[in-house]
Write a protein that holds these residues in place. Structure first.
Motif, PDB file in Angstrom:
ATOM      1  N   ASP A 113       8.262  14.304  -0.946  1.00 26.28           N
ATOM      2  CA  ASP A 113       8.492  15.085   0.287  1.00 26.28           C
ATOM      3  C   ASP A 113       7.205  15.207   1.095  1.00 26.28           C
ATOM      4  OD1 ASP A 113      11.096  15.335  -0.452  1.00 26.28           O
ATOM      5  OD2 ASP A 113      10.920  17.382  -1.218  1.00 26.28           O
ATOM      6  N   LYS A 114       6.089  15.444   0.385  1.00 28.11           N
ATOM      7  CA  LYS A 114       4.802  15.617   1.081  1.00 28.11           C
ATOM      8  C   LYS A 114       4.393  14.332   1.796  1.00 28.11           C
ATOM      9  CE  LYS A 114       0.253  17.369   1.054  1.00 28.11           C
ATOM     10  NZ  LYS A 114      -1.013  16.833   0.904  1.00 28.11           N
ATOM     11  N   SER A 115       4.512  13.196   1.106  1.00 30.46           N
ATOM     12  CA  SER A 115       4.130  11.917   1.706  1.00 30.46           C
ATOM     13  C   SER A 115       4.993  11.600   2.923  1.00 30.46           C
ATOM     14  CB  SER A 115       4.247  10.782   0.694  1.00 30.46           C
ATOM     15  OG  SER A 115       3.275  10.917  -0.282  1.00 30.46           O
ATOM     16  N   LEU A 116       6.284  11.839   2.799  1.00 32.94           N
ATOM     17  CA  LEU A 116       7.190  11.572   3.909  1.00 32.94           C
ATOM     18  C   LEU A 116       6.845  12.448   5.110  1.00 32.94           C
ATOM     19  CD1 LEU A 116       9.550   9.843   4.797  1.00 32.94           C
ATOM     20  CD2 LEU A 116      11.116  11.591   3.926  1.00 32.94           C
ATOM     21  N   ALA A 117       6.491  13.714   4.834  1.00 35.82           N
ATOM     22  CA  ALA A 117       6.097  14.630   5.913  1.00 35.82           C
ATOM     23  C   ALA A 117       4.831  14.124   6.613  1.00 35.82           C
ATOM     24  CB  ALA A 117       5.864  16.032   5.347  1.00 35.82           C
ATOM     25  N   LEU A 118       3.881  13.618   5.845  1.00 33.11           N
ATOM     26  CA  LEU A 118       2.638  13.073   6.422  1.00 33.11           C
ATOM     27  C   LEU A 118       2.929  11.826   7.266  1.00 33.11           C
ATOM     28  CD1 LEU A 118       0.160  13.370   3.404  1.00 33.11           C
ATOM     29  CD2 LEU A 118      -0.082  14.533   5.596  1.00 33.11           C
ATOM     30  N   PHE A 163       0.843  -1.209   0.000  1.00 32.78           N
ATOM     31  CA  PHE A 163       0.000   0.000   0.000  1.00 32.78           C
ATOM     32  C   PHE A 163       0.877   1.256   0.000  1.00 32.78           C
ATOM     33  CE2 PHE A 163      -1.854   3.326   2.809  1.00 32.78           C
ATOM     34  CZ  PHE A 163      -2.800   3.820   1.914  1.00 32.78           C
ATOM     35  N   LEU A 164       1.840   1.303   0.908  1.00 36.50           N
ATOM     36  CA  LEU A 164       2.699   2.491   1.038  1.00 36.50           C
ATOM     37  C   LEU A 164       3.547   2.718  -0.214  1.00 36.50           C
ATOM     38  CD1 LEU A 164       3.812   2.026   4.750  1.00 36.50           C
ATOM     39  CD2 LEU A 164       2.380   3.879   3.872  1.00 36.50           C
ATOM     40  N   ASP A 165       4.064   1.640  -0.790  1.00 34.43           N
ATOM     41  CA  ASP A 165       4.979   1.770  -1.923  1.00 34.43           C
ATOM     42  C   ASP A 165       4.259   2.071  -3.237  1.00 34.43           C
ATOM     43  OD1 ASP A 165       7.458   1.908  -3.081  1.00 34.43           O
ATOM     44  OD2 ASP A 165       7.812  -0.243  -3.131  1.00 34.43           O
ATOM     45  N   TYR A 166       3.091   1.455  -3.444  1.00 36.17           N
ATOM     46  CA  TYR A 166       2.452   1.544  -4.759  1.00 36.17           C
ATOM     47  C   TYR A 166       1.149   2.340  -4.810  1.00 36.17           C
ATOM     48  CZ  TYR A 166       5.664  -2.243  -5.976  1.00 36.17           C
ATOM     49  OH  TYR A 166       6.788  -2.994  -6.202  1.00 36.17           O
ATOM     50  N   TYR A 167       0.427   2.427  -3.694  1.00 33.74           N
ATOM     51  CA  TYR A 167      -0.924   2.991  -3.756  1.00 33.74           C
ATOM     52  C   TYR A 167      -1.117   4.253  -2.912  1.00 33.74           C
ATOM     53  CZ  TYR A 167      -1.725  -1.608  -5.818  1.00 33.74           C
ATOM     54  OH  TYR A 167      -1.650  -2.725  -6.623  1.00 33.74           O
ATOM     55  N   PHE A 168      -0.183   4.505  -2.018  1.00 35.39           N
ATOM     56  CA  PHE A 168      -0.359   5.589  -1.054  1.00 35.39           C
ATOM     57  C   PHE A 168      -0.419   6.975  -1.709  1.00 35.39           C
ATOM     58  CE2 PHE A 168       1.704   8.702   1.855  1.00 35.39           C
ATOM     59  CZ  PHE A 168       0.621   8.865   2.705  1.00 35.39           C
ATOM     60  N   LEU A 207      11.493   3.140   2.072  1.00 27.15           N
ATOM     61  CA  LEU A 207      10.887   3.268   0.738  1.00 27.15           C
ATOM     62  C   LEU A 207      11.019   4.702   0.233  1.00 27.15           C
ATOM     63  CD1 LEU A 207       7.595   1.238   1.420  1.00 27.15           C
ATOM     64  CD2 LEU A 207       9.606   0.422   0.190  1.00 27.15           C
ATOM     65  N   ASN A 208      10.862   4.887  -1.079  1.00 26.61           N
ATOM     66  CA  ASN A 208      10.955   6.236  -1.665  1.00 26.61           C
ATOM     67  C   ASN A 208       9.593   6.914  -1.656  1.00 26.61           C
ATOM     68  OD1 ASN A 208      13.719   6.261  -2.367  1.00 26.61           O
ATOM     69  ND2 ASN A 208      13.281   4.921  -4.094  1.00 26.61           N
ATOM     70  N   TYR A 209       9.508   8.067  -1.023  1.00 27.95           N
ATOM     71  CA  TYR A 209       8.271   8.850  -0.984  1.00 27.95           C
ATOM     72  C   TYR A 209       8.531  10.257  -1.506  1.00 27.95           C
ATOM     73  CZ  TYR A 209       7.055   5.255   2.488  1.00 27.95           C
ATOM     74  OH  TYR A 209       6.828   4.072   3.134  1.00 27.95           O
TER      75      TYR A 209
END
Length: 194
Positions: free
Chosen positions: A183-188, A140-145, A179-181
């Protein structure tokens, strides 16, 4: 050279999932949604736990087998309806996988273990059940988040991330943070887990 029992089982699971009427488009290629999901589950499992047992590998591949056959709207559109739908799906996934594994000649003990894992029994207590849960969260985090997060408010995303994080093991957390996110996703994610 004759294919192994394991290779035949995987091919039969893929054949079922390739029947998915729902598709996902990427780089001009049409993928059957559940076939793509099952392959991602399988790959992520092997990245996360390279020594995964044969039972665990099959359970990961068959996690959503024929999922489209039972629509969400066949159940009440509330929390109870959602949980009932999920339980019904798990039973169907286990039944279809049992039929495939019986057909290719796996032992009853092996098949019971795969069903146990597909049903995600005793998460937090059974190491392999926990691994399946971790892999579901990682996929979920890697492909769909990213796509999911773009459609919802940050507050809702943070709540979902906290629930996702709560399902995972410490090993799963560490892997998720690698995993690679964007910047916005990593902040969340950081906001959700601190």
């Amino acid at each position: 050279m004759k294919p192994t029992r394991f290779e035949i089982a995987i091919a039969l699971i893929d054949q079922k999932n390739a029947e998915d009427i729902n598709t996902y488009s990427s780089h001009g290629v049409e993928f059957s949604k559940e076939l793509l999901y099952s392959q991602r589950m399988f790959q992520k499992l092997l990245q996360f736990k390279s020594d995964a047992s044969e039972e665990l590998q099959i359970a990961a591949r068959a996690q959503h087998i024929c999922r489209w056959k039972i629509a969400r709207n066949e159940f009440p559109m509330d929390r109870v309806g959602y949980l009932k739908w999920r339980e019904t799906l798990k039973k169907m996934h286990a039944t279809i996988t049992t039929e495939i594994l019986t057909e290719v000649g796996y032992s009853e003990e092996f098949i019971k273990r795969v069903s146990f894992l597909i049903n995600k029994k005793m998460i937090k207590k059974d190491e392999e059940s926990q691994t399946i849960e971790d892999v579901i969260c990682l996929v979920f985090l890697d492909y769909y988040f990213e796509e999911f997060a773009s459609k919802h408010e940050d507050k809702k995303i943070i709540t979902i991330l906290q629930k996702t994080w709560g399902k995972m093991s410490e090993q799963g957390h560490n892997f998720a943070l690698s995993l690679n996110y964007s910047d916005k996703s990593l902040a969340l994610i950081k906001q959700a887990i601190h």
